[in-house]
Design a protein around this motif. Structure first.
Motif, PDB file in Angstrom:
ATOM      1  N   PHE A  60       7.331 -15.158   0.321  1.00 17.96           N
ATOM      2  CA  PHE A  60       6.769 -13.861   0.700  1.00 17.96           C
ATOM      3  C   PHE A  60       5.976 -14.002   1.995  1.00 17.96           C
ATOM      4  O   PHE A  60       5.013 -14.758   2.074  1.00 17.96           O
ATOM      5  N   ASP A  61       6.384 -13.269   3.016  1.00 24.83           N
ATOM      6  CA  ASP A  61       5.737 -13.303   4.323  1.00 24.83           C
ATOM      7  C   ASP A  61       5.238 -11.898   4.644  1.00 24.83           C
ATOM      8  O   ASP A  61       5.993 -11.055   5.153  1.00 24.83           O
ATOM      9  N   PRO A  62       3.965 -11.602   4.346  1.00 20.25           N
ATOM     10  CA  PRO A  62       3.475 -10.232   4.546  1.00 20.25           C
ATOM     11  C   PRO A  62       3.532  -9.776   5.998  1.00 20.25           C
ATOM     12  O   PRO A  62       3.775  -8.593   6.260  1.00 20.25           O
ATOM     13  N   GLU A  63       3.316 -10.688   6.934  1.00 18.91           N
ATOM     14  CA  GLU A  63       3.373 -10.278   8.341  1.00 18.91           C
ATOM     15  C   GLU A  63       4.775  -9.833   8.731  1.00 18.91           C
ATOM     16  O   GLU A  63       4.956  -8.870   9.482  1.00 18.91           O
ATOM     17  N   GLN A  64       5.771 -10.531   8.200  1.00 18.22           N
ATOM     18  CA  GLN A  64       7.155 -10.155   8.510  1.00 18.22           C
ATOM     19  C   GLN A  64       7.517  -8.816   7.885  1.00 18.22           C
ATOM     20  O   GLN A  64       8.195  -7.987   8.508  1.00 18.22           O
ATOM     21  N   LEU A  65       7.070  -8.585   6.652  1.00 20.54           N
ATOM     22  CA  LEU A  65       7.455  -7.383   5.927  1.00 20.54           C
ATOM     23  C   LEU A  65       6.602  -6.167   6.281  1.00 20.54           C
ATOM     24  O   LEU A  65       7.097  -5.032   6.280  1.00 20.54           O
ATOM     25  N   LEU A  66       5.327  -6.391   6.566  1.00 19.68           N
ATOM     26  CA  LEU A  66       4.402  -5.274   6.760  1.00 19.68           C
ATOM     27  C   LEU A  66       3.864  -5.169   8.184  1.00 19.68           C
ATOM     28  O   LEU A  66       3.257  -4.168   8.541  1.00 19.68           O
ATOM     29  N   GLY A  67       4.069  -6.214   8.952  1.00 18.23           N
ATOM     30  CA  GLY A  67       3.491  -6.239  10.287  1.00 18.23           C
ATOM     31  C   GLY A  67       2.158  -6.973  10.280  1.00 18.23           C
ATOM     32  O   GLY A  67       1.420  -6.938   9.293  1.00 18.23           O
ATOM     33  N   GLY A  68       1.855  -7.621  11.373  1.00 21.99           N
ATOM     34  CA  GLY A  68       0.661  -8.448  11.432  1.00 21.99           C
ATOM     35  C   GLY A  68      -0.631  -7.680  11.276  1.00 21.99           C
ATOM     36  O   GLY A  68      -1.533  -8.069  10.527  1.00 21.99           O
ATOM     37  N   LEU A  70      -1.322  -4.695   9.874  1.00 20.79           N
ATOM     38  CA  LEU A  70      -1.542  -4.163   8.535  1.00 20.79           C
ATOM     39  C   LEU A  70      -1.808  -5.288   7.537  1.00 20.79           C
ATOM     40  O   LEU A  70      -2.741  -5.206   6.735  1.00 20.79           O
ATOM     41  N   SER A  71      -1.005  -6.323   7.575  1.00 24.72           N
ATOM     42  CA  SER A  71      -1.156  -7.390   6.591  1.00 24.72           C
ATOM     43  C   SER A  71      -2.515  -8.075   6.711  1.00 24.72           C
ATOM     44  O   SER A  71      -3.110  -8.467   5.705  1.00 24.72           O
ATOM     45  N   ARG A  72      -3.044  -8.196   7.932  1.00 25.60           N
ATOM     46  CA  ARG A  72      -4.363  -8.822   8.096  1.00 25.60           C
ATOM     47  C   ARG A  72      -5.478  -7.940   7.565  1.00 25.60           C
ATOM     48  O   ARG A  72      -6.552  -8.441   7.199  1.00 25.60           O
ATOM     49  N   ARG A  73      -5.250  -6.655   7.499  1.00 24.48           N
ATOM     50  CA  ARG A  73      -6.264  -5.725   6.995  1.00 24.48           C
ATOM     51  C   ARG A  73      -6.354  -5.715   5.472  1.00 24.48           C
ATOM     52  O   ARG A  73      -7.354  -5.289   4.898  1.00 24.48           O
ATOM     53  N   THR A  78      -2.790  -6.072  -2.477  1.00 22.49           N
ATOM     54  CA  THR A  78      -2.305  -4.842  -1.852  1.00 22.49           C
ATOM     55  C   THR A  78      -1.075  -5.122  -0.998  1.00 22.49           C
ATOM     56  O   THR A  78      -0.146  -4.299  -0.940  1.00 22.49           O
ATOM     57  N   GLN A  79      -1.044  -6.251  -0.324  1.00 24.44           N
ATOM     58  CA  GLN A  79       0.168  -6.640   0.404  1.00 24.44           C
ATOM     59  C   GLN A  79       1.373  -6.659  -0.533  1.00 24.44           C
ATOM     60  O   GLN A  79       2.448  -6.142  -0.207  1.00 24.44           O
ATOM     61  N   LEU A  80       1.197  -7.277  -1.689  1.00 27.96           N
ATOM     62  CA  LEU A  80       2.283  -7.375  -2.663  1.00 27.96           C
ATOM     63  C   LEU A  80       2.729  -5.992  -3.130  1.00 27.96           C
ATOM     64  O   LEU A  80       3.927  -5.716  -3.263  1.00 27.96           O
ATOM     65  N   ALA A  81       1.755  -5.111  -3.384  1.00 31.86           N
ATOM     66  CA  ALA A  81       2.079  -3.756  -3.854  1.00 31.86           C
ATOM     67  C   ALA A  81       2.885  -2.993  -2.817  1.00 31.86           C
ATOM     68  O   ALA A  81       3.870  -2.309  -3.146  1.00 31.86           O
ATOM     69  N   LEU A  82       2.490  -3.087  -1.545  1.00 35.84           N
ATOM     70  CA  LEU A  82       3.211  -2.362  -0.497  1.00 35.84           C
ATOM     71  C   LEU A  82       4.641  -2.865  -0.348  1.00 35.84           C
ATOM     72  O   LEU A  82       5.583  -2.073  -0.216  1.00 35.84           O
ATOM     73  N   VAL A 133     -21.677 -10.228   7.231  1.00 34.01           N
ATOM     74  CA  VAL A 133     -20.763  -9.824   6.164  1.00 34.01           C
ATOM     75  C   VAL A 133     -19.814  -8.749   6.690  1.00 34.01           C
ATOM     76  O   VAL A 133     -20.237  -7.788   7.354  1.00 34.01           O
ATOM     77  N   SER A 134     -18.541  -8.899   6.405  1.00 34.88           N
ATOM     78  CA  SER A 134     -17.544  -7.970   6.931  1.00 34.88           C
ATOM     79  C   SER A 134     -17.640  -6.607   6.252  1.00 34.88           C
ATOM     80  O   SER A 134     -17.683  -6.518   5.019  1.00 34.88           O
ATOM     81  N   PRO A 135     -17.665  -5.526   7.021  1.00 39.62           N
ATOM     82  CA  PRO A 135     -17.651  -4.197   6.405  1.00 39.62           C
ATOM     83  C   PRO A 135     -16.340  -3.903   5.688  1.00 39.62           C
ATOM     84  O   PRO A 135     -16.255  -2.960   4.900  1.00 39.62           O
ATOM     85  N   ARG A 136     -15.301  -4.707   5.969  1.00 43.25           N
ATOM     86  CA  ARG A 136     -14.005  -4.487   5.321  1.00 43.25           C
ATOM     87  C   ARG A 136     -13.906  -5.174   3.962  1.00 43.25           C
ATOM     88  O   ARG A 136     -12.926  -4.961   3.233  1.00 43.25           O
ATOM     89  N   ALA A 137     -14.876  -6.023   3.625  1.00 42.65           N
ATOM     90  CA  ALA A 137     -14.784  -6.780   2.375  1.00 42.65           C
ATOM     91  C   ALA A 137     -14.691  -5.864   1.165  1.00 42.65           C
ATOM     92  O   ALA A 137     -13.939  -6.133   0.224  1.00 42.65           O
ATOM     93  N   LEU A 138     -15.444  -4.782   1.175  1.00 45.72           N
ATOM     94  CA  LEU A 138     -15.427  -3.869   0.031  1.00 45.72           C
ATOM     95  C   LEU A 138     -14.162  -3.026  -0.026  1.00 45.72           C
ATOM     96  O   LEU A 138     -13.445  -3.072  -1.033  1.00 45.72           O
ATOM     97  N   PRO A 139     -13.813  -2.266   1.038  1.00 51.16           N
ATOM     98  CA  PRO A 139     -12.629  -1.408   0.905  1.00 51.16           C
ATOM     99  C   PRO A 139     -11.320  -2.170   0.737  1.00 51.16           C
ATOM    100  O   PRO A 139     -10.365  -1.628   0.179  1.00 51.16           O
ATOM    101  N   ARG A 140     -11.262  -3.411   1.187  1.00 45.76           N
ATOM    102  CA  ARG A 140     -10.008  -4.140   1.036  1.00 45.76           C
ATOM    103  C   ARG A 140      -9.856  -4.733  -0.351  1.00 45.76           C
ATOM    104  O   ARG A 140      -8.765  -5.150  -0.733  1.00 45.76           O
ATOM    105  N   SER A 141     -10.947  -4.786  -1.140  1.00 43.68           N
ATOM    106  CA  SER A 141     -10.896  -5.506  -2.408  1.00 43.68           C
ATOM    107  C   SER A 141     -10.957  -4.615  -3.638  1.00 43.68           C
ATOM    108  O   SER A 141     -10.610  -5.057  -4.727  1.00 43.68           O
ATOM    109  N   VAL A 142     -11.403  -3.352  -3.515  1.00 41.62           N
ATOM    110  CA  VAL A 142     -11.504  -2.506  -4.706  1.00 41.62           C
ATOM    111  C   VAL A 142     -10.099  -2.208  -5.240  1.00 41.62           C
ATOM    112  O   VAL A 142      -9.148  -2.051  -4.469  1.00 41.62           O
ATOM    113  N   PRO A 143      -9.947  -2.156  -6.559  1.00 45.98           N
ATOM    114  CA  PRO A 143      -8.598  -2.073  -7.151  1.00 45.98           C
ATOM    115  C   PRO A 143      -7.766  -0.885  -6.690  1.00 45.98           C
ATOM    116  O   PRO A 143      -6.556  -0.998  -6.525  1.00 45.98           O
TER     117      PRO A 143
END
Length: 410
Positions: A60-68, A70-73, A78-82, A133-143
């Motif tokens: 599974f290569d998220p960058e290949q499937l979703l783009g660099g 988006l996958s880094r965000r 969530t990568q797997l779900a998309l 602390v990254s402001p993205r830590a919360l929105p990227r991790s909530v279910p």
């Protein structure tokens, strides 16, 4: 569905998508399941822990499937779900630009919030570096981001949420999605589950609970219902099913892989981590699913069991199956191949059940060689078994006494 006839409440499964250790996409996954060669390998993320192996989709290569970008965000779950949702829509021959977006929902199962990135953020706090602390830590991790990101990707503007019922989460999501379609709220729902539990904290916790296979008998790992089973192997993956009302599927002339005709759920109300010793909650969920489908136990031709290869869990489930079914239907257990993907497991196993009905073939329980004599089950071993089937049952159970069962038909 009664005696092979469609009921008004039956729901069409028109597409499936998977990212798993055995394979990616329906056909690749199915071939992997039938090959019965578990992909259990040492995991660099778990180096130094008492149990350091996992089942994971290494290709599974998220960058290949979703783009660099988006996958880094996104976190891994969530990568797997998309990626699984993209596959499912392609399989269903659905064009998101053409649908009535407010009539399309997304309901996914996720067992817990992602802790993939939290470790490094907590270290920053411990070091007194809160400003870093990254402001993205919360929105990227909530279910709910698994469902939210899928909706943003495909413009699904209907009901959108995540169900969390531990290892039954994926089945719960499918059941709730079915309810949205039956109620007339949606025409299409993307549903299933996604999870990545390959973290040091998760592995350490399960090891302390004594439920992980320690690899002492080689790389086979999880061996459900085997006399010498030692527990499960951590896994990660995602499965998404496209569900539609039969009318909607027929109007667009969509191929139907199977029909979802029954859902049942219950709670043991007994213990945080242990199933009820008599499996009464599990039995109630199975009987509820059968009643919902308008079936009796004799109508079920196959069971895809929860099968975690834990000593208590396997025997309790085996006893429950024995009580419900006077003549034991052939049983398989998918975690032998996929590992235990927690919130995604039930969704992956639902897809296995759909494909089993389509192919009229039951994949074997990989690694299991000698069925525990206390588990009086008709377990499929060694090689796939061709069986004429019209209906099949998938069972899923989880921490908190959560129980869910799904009935599919062709």
């Amino acid at each position: 569905m009664v005696n092979g006839e469609t009921r008004p409440g039956d729901i069409a499964v028109t597409g499936v998508g998977l990212i798993t250790a055995p394979g990616t996409g329906a056909e690749d996954f199915w071939q992997g399941m039938c090959a019965a060669r578990p992909e259990v390998t040492e995991d660099p993320v778990l180096t130094g822990l008492p149990v350091n192996s996992s089942c994971r989709p290494e290709k599974f290569d998220p960058e290949q499937l979703l783009g660099g970008r988006l996958s880094r965000r996104l976190d891994r779950f969530t990568q797997l779900a998309l990626a699984a949702a993209d596959q499912a829509l392609l399989d269903a021959r659905l064009d998101a630009s053409q649908w009535r977006a407010p009539r399309v929902g997304v309901v996914l199962g996720v067992g817990s919030n992602s802790i993939e990135r939290y470790g490094e953020q907590f270290r920053l706090l411990d070091e007194g570096r809160a400003a870093h602390v990254s402001p993205r830590a919360l929105p990227r991790s909530v279910p709910n981001m698994a469902a939210g990101e899928v909706a943003m990707r495909v413009n699904a503007q209907g009901p959108n949420f995540v169900t969390s019922s531990a290892c039954a989460s994926g089945a719960t999501a499918i059941g709730v999605a079915r309810d949205l379609l039956r109620a007339g709220t949606c025409d299409v729902v993307l549903t299933g589950g996604s999870e990545s539990v390959r973290t040091a904290m998760t592995a350490a916790c399960f090891a302390q609970l004594g439920v992980l296979s320690d690899g002492s008998r080689g790389p086979v790992g999880c061996r459900p219902f085997d006399r010498d089973r030692t527990g499960f192997v951590l896994g990660e993956g995602a499965a998404v099913l496209v569900l539609e009302t039969l009318e909607h599927a027929r109007n667009r002339r969509a191929p139907v892989r199977a029909r979802l005709c029954g859902y049942g759920a219950s709670t043991d109300a007994y213990h945080p981590t242990s199933p009820h010793p008599e499996g009464r909650g599990a039995e109630a969920a199975v009987l509820g699913a059968l009643a919902d489908a308008g079936l009796v136990p004799a109508d079920i031709h196959h069971v895809n069991a929860h099968g975690t290869a834990t000593r208590a869990g396997d025997l309790i489930e085996a006893a429950m199956i024995g009580r419900v079914f006077a003549a034991a239907p052939p049983v398989t257990a998918s975690k032998a191949m996929t590992g235990h993907c927690m919130g995604a497991s039930a969704a992956i196993e639902a897809v296995v059940t759909v494909l089993t009905l389509q192919h009229q073939t039951i994949p074997p329980v990989a690694g299991t060689t000698c069925v525990d004599p206390q588990a009086d089950l008709n377990v499929v071993l060694d090689v796939p078994r061709a069986v004429p089937m019209r209906t099949a049952l998938s069972t899923s159970f989880g921490f908190g006494g959560q129980n869910a069962a799904l009935v599919f038909s062709v």
